[in-house]
Motif scaffolding. Structure first.
Motif, PDB file in Angstrom:
ATOM      1  N   SER A   1      -6.957  10.113  -3.745  1.00 33.82           N
ATOM      2  CA  SER A   1      -6.034  11.254  -3.793  1.00 33.82           C
ATOM      3  C   SER A   1      -4.705  10.953  -3.102  1.00 33.82           C
ATOM      4  O   SER A   1      -3.677  11.546  -3.437  1.00 33.82           O
ATOM      5  CB  SER A   1      -6.683  12.493  -3.164  1.00 33.82           C
ATOM      6  N   GLU A   2      -4.691   9.993  -2.177  1.00 35.20           N
ATOM      7  CA  GLU A   2      -3.462   9.657  -1.450  1.00 35.20           C
ATOM      8  C   GLU A   2      -2.495   8.805  -2.283  1.00 35.20           C
ATOM      9  O   GLU A   2      -1.330   8.675  -1.946  1.00 35.20           O
ATOM     10  CB  GLU A   2      -3.778   8.879  -0.161  1.00 35.20           C
TER      11      GLU A   2
ATOM     12  N   ILE B   1      -5.199   6.419  -9.104  1.00 35.36           N
ATOM     13  CA  ILE B   1      -4.907   7.843  -8.858  1.00 35.36           C
ATOM     14  C   ILE B   1      -6.188   8.664  -8.957  1.00 35.36           C
ATOM     15  O   ILE B   1      -6.400   9.589  -8.163  1.00 35.36           O
ATOM     16  CB  ILE B   1      -3.809   8.345  -9.825  1.00 35.36           C
TER      17      ILE B   1
ATOM     18  N   LYS C   1      -9.182   7.627  -8.284  1.00 34.04           N
ATOM     19  CA  LYS C   1     -10.104   7.258  -7.206  1.00 34.04           C
ATOM     20  C   LYS C   1      -9.608   7.666  -5.815  1.00 34.04           C
ATOM     21  O   LYS C   1     -10.401   7.986  -4.939  1.00 34.04           O
ATOM     22  CB  LYS C   1     -10.341   5.748  -7.250  1.00 34.04           C
TER      23      LYS C   1
ATOM     24  N   THR D   1      -0.124   8.058  -5.311  1.00 37.81           N
ATOM     25  CA  THR D   1       0.661   8.836  -6.284  1.00 37.81           C
ATOM     26  C   THR D   1       1.163   7.980  -7.440  1.00 37.81           C
ATOM     27  O   THR D   1       1.619   8.513  -8.453  1.00 37.81           O
ATOM     28  CB  THR D   1       1.866   9.496  -5.585  1.00 37.81           C
TER      29      THR D   1
END
Length: 191
Positions: A172-173, A168, A170, A175
């Motif tokens: 941002s996509e 998470i 490293k 979740t």
């Protein structure tokens, strides 16, 4: 692809002068792209050079690299150092365990690269490994564990406190993470 220091080139030239004419060195990676990757250097007689080998010219000799090892030897360095313990040849290949990522690598490739280069070397200490199965539309990285991780009593801590936090931070996509391993305790389990 490979940098060989002046002292290492002199060392190789001296060694090769005692070999049959046309002998060069071969630089290679065994088990490339895995946590068990090992780099090596050996003599390479002229008749052992394959058609698709890559030849790198150095001072008085060539370094021969097989096509499969080549991407894993990007940025490799060979040196011949002298210290209190004597002399030794050093080979550093930062990309041996995982191929260097291209600038346009997909999220899946980036996550798999992280698992191979950062997570699996740690898990290997316990006889385990993890691989990416998929990344869902919701950004959940679905993982499968094997080896000593299968059935380990600490898998939830490893998953949530280790891998998930790192991923998470490293990416941002991403979740979250989910483990789909059917954990079976046994002699193979670390704990």
């Amino acid at each position: 692809m490979i940098t060989i220091s002046e002292t290492a080139q002199s060392h190789f030239a001296k060694l090769l002068s005692e070999q049959a004419n046309g002998t060069n060195i071969r630089v290679f990676v065994v088990n490339p792209g895995t946590s068990q990757a090992e780099c090596g250097v050996s003599y390479c007689p002229a008749d052992a050079v394959e058609e698709d080998d890559i030849r790198l010219n150095f001072n008085g000799f060539d370094a021969v690299v097989d096509k499969e090892s080549a991407p894993f030897l990007e940025e490799a360095e060979i040196d011949f150092v002298t210290d209190k313990m004597g002399t030794q040849l050093t080979l550093k290949a930062p990309n041996a365990k995982a191929r260097k990522l291209s600038d346009d690598a997909s999220l899946e490739e980036q996550v798999e690269h992280m698992l191979q280069t950062e997570v699996n070397p740690q898990l290997a200490n316990h006889g385990g490994q993890v691989q990416l199965v998929e990344i869902t539309a919701e950004g959940i990285a679905v993982l499968q564990f094997g080896g000593g991780c299968n059935g380990c009593s600490m898998i939830d801590v490893t998953l949530k406190e280790g891998i998930e936090k790192e991923m998470i931070a490293k990416f941002s996509e991403i979740t979250g993470v989910r483990d789909i391993t059917e954990h079976n305790r046994g002699d193979h389990s670390y704990y």
